[in-house]
Motif scaffolding. Structure first.
Motif, short mmCIF file in Angstrom:
data_model
loop_
_atom_site.label_atom_id
_atom_site.label_comp_id
_atom_site.label_asym_id
_atom_site.label_seq_id
_atom_site.Cartn_x
_atom_site.Cartn_y
_atom_site.Cartn_z
N GLN A 1 -68.08 -50.94 5.97
CA GLN A 1 -69.54 -51.03 6.02
C GLN A 1 -70.18 -49.64 6.05
O GLN A 1 -71.31 -49.47 5.60
CB GLN A 1 -69.97 -51.83 7.26
N GLU A 2 -69.46 -48.67 6.57
CA GLU A 2 -69.99 -47.30 6.61
C GLU A 2 -69.85 -46.61 5.26
O GLU A 2 -70.69 -45.77 4.90
CB GLU A 2 -69.25 -46.49 7.67
N TYR A 3 -68.79 -46.94 4.54
CA TYR A 3 -68.52 -46.29 3.26
C TYR A 3 -68.29 -47.37 2.19
O TYR A 3 -67.18 -47.48 1.65
CB TYR A 3 -67.30 -45.38 3.36
N PRO A 4 -69.30 -48.16 1.88
CA PRO A 4 -69.10 -49.30 0.98
C PRO A 4 -68.69 -48.91 -0.44
O PRO A 4 -67.85 -49.59 -1.05
CB PRO A 4 -70.46 -50.01 1.00
N ALA A 5 -69.27 -47.84 -0.98
CA ALA A 5 -68.92 -47.43 -2.34
C ALA A 5 -67.47 -46.98 -2.42
O ALA A 5 -66.73 -47.32 -3.35
CB ALA A 5 -69.86 -46.33 -2.82
N GLU B 1 -56.25 -45.31 4.61
CA GLU B 1 -56.07 -45.34 6.06
C GLU B 1 -57.36 -44.99 6.79
O GLU B 1 -57.71 -45.60 7.80
CB GLU B 1 -54.96 -44.37 6.46
N VAL B 2 -58.06 -43.99 6.28
CA VAL B 2 -59.28 -43.54 6.94
C VAL B 2 -60.38 -44.59 6.87
O VAL B 2 -61.12 -44.82 7.84
CB VAL B 2 -59.78 -42.22 6.30
N VAL B 3 -60.51 -45.24 5.72
CA VAL B 3 -61.61 -46.16 5.48
C VAL B 3 -61.33 -47.55 6.04
O VAL B 3 -62.26 -48.34 6.27
CB VAL B 3 -61.94 -46.23 3.97
#
Length: 247
Positions: free
Chosen positions: A204-208, A197-199
């Motif tokens: 693009q901010e947290y690709p990994a 939900e958060v991601v």
């Protein structure tokens, strides 16, 4: 725990059966007292245990209970001894599951899983088994079984003890996470759902992290924290055993 108090605990756990030094005998045993305390702790946590509460469960006065157990620290020590699974039974399971005697890796694996089962059955054990304290025969038996599994592996005594500490820490970490989530075993799945939900929309901010969550959604593999960590610990121990024995 002060030396005098530790000595009192050792006498209760390892000494001959205790009978009250004064006053009328009420026929209580240390096992009955411990079981009463365990029942309260299972229902209300360790903080809910008191000498008064245990006395009430047993139908005696608090002063009568003090004739058997000097105080709460000693009571909790008795409760730990009563609540832990029998290490002999766990060892029998390890031998049956791993063949005649089992290899060190198989036995330590069963040892860790059985220990987690004990923490799951009595979550308050996480609070009661910390710090410098006196250990009872059953708890020492758990340590003995784990160290016995490593005999002949070429490890020093200090290394073998550290292996046990490492395994115990991993098991306690998993048990603590489960307790914090209300006793649910699916802690990683719950956390994963929150992260999704958060991601969402922020890949693009947290690709990994987004890639990892996508892989989990496609291939599964969550809620393997105990087994994954256990196998990696044992892999590392295996490398050390190979180095020490040359095999």
């Amino acid at each position: 725990m002060a030396d005098g108090q530790r000595g009192a605990v050792v006498r209760l756990l390892w000494g001959p059966p205790v009978t009250p030094a004064r006053g009328p005998r009420r026929g209580l045993t240390l096992e009955q007292i411990a079981v009463a305390g365990v029942g309260i702790a299972d229902a209300d946590g360790l903080g809910g245990v008191s000498m008064q509460g245990v006395a009430g469960e047993l139908g005696v006065t608090k002063m009568a209970l003090y004739r058997y157990v000097p105080g709460k620290a000693e009571l909790v020590a008795l409760m730990v001894e009563a609540a832990l699974p029998d290490p002999g039974a766990a060892w029998d399971a390890a031998s049956a599951g791993a063949g005649a005697g089992g290899g060190w890796r198989e036995r330590l694996g069963v040892w860790a899983r059985e220990l987690l089962a004990g923490y799951r059955a009595h979550p308050w054990l996480l609070d009661a088994t910390v710090g410098a304290r006196a250990l009872g025969p059953r708890e020492v038996g758990w340590l003995e079984r784990a160290l016995a599994a490593l005999e002949g592996c070429g490890l020093s005594g200090a290394e073998a003890m550290d292996v046990v500490v490492l395994l115990t820490g991993h098991v306690r970490g998993i048990a603590g996470q489960e307790r914090a989530s209300g006793g649910a075993a699916g802690v990683e799945e719950e956390l994963g759902a929150v992260l999704v939900e958060v991601v969402r929309g922020r890949g693009q901010e947290y690709p990994a992290l987004a890639a990892a969550l996508g892989s989990v959604a496609e291939h599964g593999g969550q809620d393997q924290g105990l087994e994954f960590g256990l196998e990696r610990i044992l892999d590392g121990v295996g490398l050390l055993v190979e180095r020490r024995t040359g095999s």
